[in-house]
Design a protein around this motif. Structure first.
Motif, short mmCIF file in Angstrom:
data_model
loop_
_atom_site.label_atom_id
_atom_site.label_comp_id
_atom_site.label_asym_id
_atom_site.label_seq_id
_atom_site.Cartn_x
_atom_site.Cartn_y
_atom_site.Cartn_z
N THR A 194 0.86 -1.18 0.00
CA THR A 194 0.00 0.00 0.00
C THR A 194 0.90 1.23 0.00
N LYS A 195 0.33 2.42 0.15
CA LYS A 195 1.13 3.64 0.08
C LYS A 195 2.03 3.79 1.31
N PRO A 196 3.18 4.42 1.26
CA PRO A 196 3.69 5.15 0.08
C PRO A 196 4.43 4.22 -0.89
N PHE A 197 4.59 4.71 -2.10
CA PHE A 197 5.29 3.92 -3.11
C PHE A 197 6.73 3.67 -2.69
N ASP A 198 7.37 4.75 -2.19
CA ASP A 198 8.75 4.60 -1.74
C ASP A 198 8.79 4.83 -0.23
N PHE A 199 9.01 3.78 0.53
CA PHE A 199 9.09 3.92 1.99
C PHE A 199 10.53 3.72 2.41
N VAL A 204 8.00 -0.11 -4.05
CA VAL A 204 7.04 -1.13 -4.49
C VAL A 204 7.41 -1.53 -5.92
N ARG A 209 2.25 -0.23 -10.56
CA ARG A 209 1.76 1.12 -10.88
C ARG A 209 1.51 1.28 -12.36
#
Ligand code: SAH
Length: 261
Positions: A194-199, A204, A209
């Motif tokens: 799930t969000k964020p794409f970049d943690f 991800v 996407r």
């Protein structure tokens, strides 16, 4: 959704226990609570002590032949079951029973009795277990939730109720989510993000996407294969290992190298 089920009668589960509040409490929250409110599920917990025949409300006594602990007496249990319009089969929760799994949950979710009612009943043991005459003459089968000993059948009953309830039409809201889960296809579920794409620099997989549904489906299938291969090789072996196409997918996405083949 099947309209006959939405408008029809709920799925019934009768639970016989000396701790009805344990069943009531858990089943009034979250998914089970909502399923009951929306009449998809009806859970009735029956207090075995109410059917005891002495003024101390005893339900247990010492074992014949001696030994430690107490055994649940037949009288209160028979009386409780006989005085209730229960739905059969009636399963005893017992470490000696058939071990519960997703396939068994699916089977239970389909049960219909001779009067056309959907559901089943559960009997929770306590102490050292129940008098053997209960097993032999009152219940229709035994279910275990795994090879370990609990203090009572209540947690086991809740495990079964929750696993079955999630399979009933309408309960999850999104009927597809049960179908796509681990075990439904003899594979574990794919990795989920799930969000964020970049943690913190952990990104991800880009394909999720892309909006390309065919590609996403292919990636998910590959991820499910890889997770199963990694965590539950026994499940892969049961379904006959990996097909040639599945191996190719694992290589294509870099989960396996050609030399692993
Ligand atoms: N003396 C028994 C264990 C009794 S445990 C024996 O050695 O087999 C008390 C109760 O907890 C049991 O009657 C059963 O209803 C429940 N129980 C314990 N472990 C369980 C399990 N793995 N699955 C389902 N029910 C269980």
């Amino acid at each position: 959704m099947d309209e006959s089920i939405r408008g029809g009668s709920p799925f019934y589960v009768n639970v016989f226990t000396i701790f009805p509040q344990m069943i009531e409490g858990y089943c009034s929250q979250s998914i089970l609570g909502k399923a009951r409110e929306n009449h998809y599920l009806q859970v009735n917990a029956h207090d075995l002590r109410e059917f005891s025949v002495d003024r101390h409300h005893s339900v247990d006594d010492t074992p014949f032949g001696g030994g430690p602990g107490m055994v649940m007496m037949p009288e209160p249990v028979f009386r409780a079951v006989e005085s209730t319009d229960i739905i059969r089969p009636l399963f005893l929760l017992s470490p000696g029973g058939e071990v519960f799994d997703q396939r068994k949950a699916e089977e239970l979710a389909e049960l219909i009795d001779s009067r056309g009612r959907r559901g089943f009943s559960l009997l929770c043991g306590r102490y050292e277990g129940v008098d053997a005459r209960i097993e032999e003459y009152l219940t229709d089968g035994e279910i275990s939730i795994g090879d370990y000993i609990l203090a009572g059948g209540e947690l086991a009953a809740l495990v079964i109720i929750e696993a079955v309830a999630r399979l009933l039409p309408g309960v999850l809201g999104n009927d597809e989510s049960a179908a796509e889960e681990s075990f439904s296809d003899t594979l574990l579920e794919c990795a989920q993000f799930t969000k964020p794409f970049d943690f913190r620099g952990m990104a991800v997989p880009e394909v999720l996407r892309s909006g390309n549904h065919a590609k996403i489906a292919e990636w998910r299938k590959t991820s499910a294969l890889f997770r199963t291969l990694n965590k539950r090789q026994d499940m892969l072996e049961k379904r006959g290992g990996l097909s040639r196409d599945e191996l190719q997918l694992l290589i294509k996405y870099g989960y396996l190298s050609d030399s692993d083949n």
